[in-house]
Motif scaffolding. Structure first.
Motif, PDB file in Angstrom:
ATOM      1  N   GLU A 170      33.999  42.037  37.997  1.00  0.00           N
ATOM      2  CA  GLU A 170      33.923  41.850  39.444  1.00  0.00           C
ATOM      3  C   GLU A 170      32.918  42.856  39.994  1.00  0.00           C
ATOM      4  O   GLU A 170      33.054  44.057  39.786  1.00  0.00           O
ATOM      5  N   ALA A 171      31.879  42.337  40.678  1.00  0.00           N
ATOM      6  CA  ALA A 171      30.816  43.211  41.196  1.00  0.00           C
ATOM      7  C   ALA A 171      30.875  43.266  42.715  1.00  0.00           C
ATOM      8  O   ALA A 171      31.008  42.234  43.392  1.00  0.00           O
ATOM      9  N   ASP A 209      44.383  44.712  28.788  1.00  0.00           N
ATOM     10  CA  ASP A 209      45.000  44.866  30.113  1.00  0.00           C
ATOM     11  C   ASP A 209      44.644  46.182  30.789  1.00  0.00           C
ATOM     12  O   ASP A 209      45.212  46.512  31.835  1.00  0.00           O
ATOM     13  N   GLN A 210      43.681  46.917  30.240  1.00  0.00           N
ATOM     14  CA  GLN A 210      43.202  48.123  30.917  1.00  0.00           C
ATOM     15  C   GLN A 210      41.856  47.822  31.565  1.00  0.00           C
ATOM     16  O   GLN A 210      41.128  46.927  31.146  1.00  0.00           O
ATOM     17  N   GLU A 211      41.519  48.593  32.597  1.00  0.00           N
ATOM     18  CA  GLU A 211      40.257  48.359  33.293  1.00  0.00           C
ATOM     19  C   GLU A 211      39.576  49.661  33.646  1.00  0.00           C
ATOM     20  O   GLU A 211      40.181  50.743  33.602  1.00  0.00           O
ATOM     21  N   ALA A 212      38.292  49.549  33.985  1.00  0.00           N
ATOM     22  CA  ALA A 212      37.499  50.715  34.378  1.00  0.00           C
ATOM     23  C   ALA A 212      36.454  50.251  35.385  1.00  0.00           C
ATOM     24  O   ALA A 212      36.166  49.058  35.515  1.00  0.00           O
ATOM     25  N   THR A 213      35.911  51.221  36.145  1.00  0.00           N
ATOM     26  CA  THR A 213      34.880  50.910  37.142  1.00  0.00           C
ATOM     27  C   THR A 213      33.639  51.749  36.866  1.00  0.00           C
ATOM     28  O   THR A 213      33.745  52.937  36.524  1.00  0.00           O
ATOM     29  N   PHE A 214      32.477  51.136  37.005  1.00  0.00           N
ATOM     30  CA  PHE A 214      31.199  51.836  36.796  1.00  0.00           C
ATOM     31  C   PHE A 214      30.161  51.251  37.743  1.00  0.00           C
ATOM     32  O   PHE A 214      30.363  50.179  38.331  1.00  0.00           O
ATOM     33  N   GLU A 229      29.022  48.234  42.342  1.00  0.00           N
ATOM     34  CA  GLU A 229      30.214  48.833  41.756  1.00  0.00           C
ATOM     35  C   GLU A 229      30.912  47.722  40.973  1.00  0.00           C
ATOM     36  O   GLU A 229      31.308  46.714  41.539  1.00  0.00           O
ATOM     37  N   VAL A 230      31.022  47.911  39.673  1.00  0.00           N
ATOM     38  CA  VAL A 230      31.532  46.852  38.807  1.00  0.00           C
ATOM     39  C   VAL A 230      32.874  47.266  38.214  1.00  0.00           C
ATOM     40  O   VAL A 230      33.003  48.345  37.629  1.00  0.00           O
ATOM     41  N   THR A 231      33.866  46.408  38.380  1.00  0.00           N
ATOM     42  CA  THR A 231      35.173  46.616  37.746  1.00  0.00           C
ATOM     43  C   THR A 231      35.260  45.697  36.534  1.00  0.00           C
ATOM     44  O   THR A 231      35.035  44.493  36.648  1.00  0.00           O
ATOM     45  N   VAL A 232      35.573  46.279  35.384  1.00  0.00           N
ATOM     46  CA  VAL A 232      35.675  45.500  34.156  1.00  0.00           C
ATOM     47  C   VAL A 232      37.090  45.653  33.600  1.00  0.00           C
ATOM     48  O   VAL A 232      37.598  46.763  33.475  1.00  0.00           O
TER      49      VAL A 232
END
Length: 476
Positions: A170-171, A209-214, A229-232
């Motif tokens: 999600e961007a 099921d874990q996520e991070a943002t970069f 800002e991208v959430t993966v």
């Protein structure tokens, strides 16, 4: 009609043309007829207004202007043919005198093909890379094939380099989620560099099921070039497993029964590729040597047009398809705008000189293009364009591009004749006979095509089986 030619420089001339007024008669008649269809005069039916009335109502000058505009292209063409010129582009025409009932005088400046003297080129010598295939080259080719038949197995652990992860993305730009900024179920191999910059670091160490943002600069889409800002989110982690390099792998991945046969075939294919590269390299270096021997003046207007065309094609076609603009492209290439302009100009100059020299050789050697050669060239061009031969041929005919294709083939033959007379040596000092290599490839082509067809069928069948095995393993 009388005409004279003045040479302004090696690539530009001025035509001075004198036309007796009686030669304008047909154009004057056509002008009256055209004006007749456009005007309405009370008392006369449409199209039946006498010439004297048109002169009175609308002016003789309007008729003369229409007649001259109609006649100039023919008079200019007649003057060009009489002087046996090869014009390039459109002329700059200036009417110097127009006396009603007496004469029409005009000048036309136009770029022309320069006269080129091609000296003896039989002494050209060039050096090319030797055709050498190492064991490391074969290992790399086999390993690339092995990678294509890798299978994946889901694992219950954190993602590592080389793993295949299934992710949702999600961007956001300026805090707003982009309409085209959501992607779910994307399969990505960590370390491949096929997605956004920063995604590798973000997903490494994450479990399902874990996520991070970069943050990353978007490469395409509605916000291409902007920081986002991208959430993966990782939904699955899978380990890639490569098949063992043995006879079973050879049978699964190719038409061969043993790994040794597969490696031998890989070596042969690599040798053929390097021989093709060697021949291409020879052509390029022979051409460079030939251009050094010939003095070729370049028309400035033609050069500017060529530069603008190259820039337009790059910016609006090639870069546009990649979601880049020229500024970003130069940043990636590590070039300044000045360096880009210099390189584009140099390439345009070489392109124009190459066409002039090879066209001169075509005429000098009286080279012709037969239907078979044109068809072969059309097939190659169709393949590179992604169109079917029939579609490409139709587009060429409808666009009036057949003469251009004929010219391409003829210039190719001209360059081949120069290469044939040149001495080509590889870096080991061995003389390369490119003609023999071409004949060998041609002689082997029919059998090779037949073998390749059956091999592809067999390989496809085995690939299907391999995929079934991989799916079973993944499901397990």
């Amino acid at each position: 009609m009388k005409s004279a030619v003045e040479t302004l420089n090696p690539t530009r001339v001025r035509l001075t043309v004198e036309v007796p007024f009686e030669e304008l008669k047909d154009s004057l008649d056509a002008a009256y007829k055209k004006i007749n269809q456009q005007v309405t005069v009370k008392g006369f039916r449409k199209g039946k207004v006498p010439a004297r009335v048109i002169d009175q109502r609308f002016g003789r000058g309007a008729v003369l202007e229409e007649a001259v505009n109609d006649a100039l292209p023919k008079f200019y063409t007649d003057a060009v043919n009489e002087a046996e010129l090869n014009p390039l582009g459109q002329p700059e025409v200036d009417i110097t005198e127009l006396k009603d009932g007496e004469t029409l005088n005009f000048t036309a400046e136009v770029d022309v093909r320069p006269t080129i003297e091609i000296p003896d080129y039989s002494g050209i010598e060039v050096e090319v890379d030797a055709v050498e295939v190492t064991e490391e080259d074969v290992d790399k080719a086999v390993e690339e094939l092995r990678e294509r038949f890798a299978s994946t197995t889901p694992v219950e652990r954190a993602a590592e380099d080389g793993d295949v992860v299934t992710i949702d993305l999600e961007a956001k730009v300026d805090g707003e989620v982009l309409e085209d900024g959501i992607a779910n179920g994307v399969s990505y191999t960590i370390g491949s560099g096929e997605l956004l910059d920063g995604v590798d670091a973000a997903v490494t160490g994450l479990s399902a099921d874990q996520e991070a943002t970069f943050t990353s600069e978007l490469k395409g889409g509605s916000a291409a070039g902007k920081e986002a800002e991208v959430t993966v989110k990782v939904t699955q982690v899978a380990k890639r497993e490569l098949p063992e390099l043995d006879d079973e792998f050879a049978q699964m991945a190719s038409e061969f029964d043993t790994l040794e046969e597969l490696r031998a075939d890989s070596r042969k294919r690599l040798e053929n590729m390097k021989q093709y590269d060697q021949a291409t390299q020879a052509q390029e270096r022979v051409l460079d040597k030939l251009l050094e021997l010939v003095e070729v003046p370049v028309p400035e207007k033609l050069l500017e047009d060529e530069i603008n065309t190259r820039k337009h094609n790059l910016e609006h076609h090639q870069l546009g398809q990649m979601g880049l603009d020229l500024e970003k492209y130069l940043e990636i290439q590590g070039k300044t705008a000045e360096e880009f302009d210099t390189e584009t100009r140099e390439a345009a100059v070489k392109g124009i000189k190459t066409q002039f020299v090879l066209d001169q050789l075509v005429n000098q050697e009286k080279l012709n293009v037969n239907q078979e050669e044109l068809t072969e060239h059309l097939m190659r061009r169709a393949a590179s364009s992604g169109m079917s031969p029939d579609q490409f041929a139709q587009a060429v005919v409808e666009g009036g591009q057949v003469p251009l294709l004929v010219g391409e083939v003829a210039r190719g033959k001209a360059l081949a004749s120069v290469v044939e007379k040149a001495t080509v040596k590889d870096t080991n000092g061995e003389i390369i006979d490119l003609e023999d290599e071409e004949e060998d490839e041609t002689a082997e082509a029919p059998a090779a095509d037949a073998d390749e067809a059956s091999a592809e069928d067999k390989a496809e069948e085995k690939a299907d089986k391999a995929e079934e095995k991989a799916e079973e393993k993944t499901e397990g």
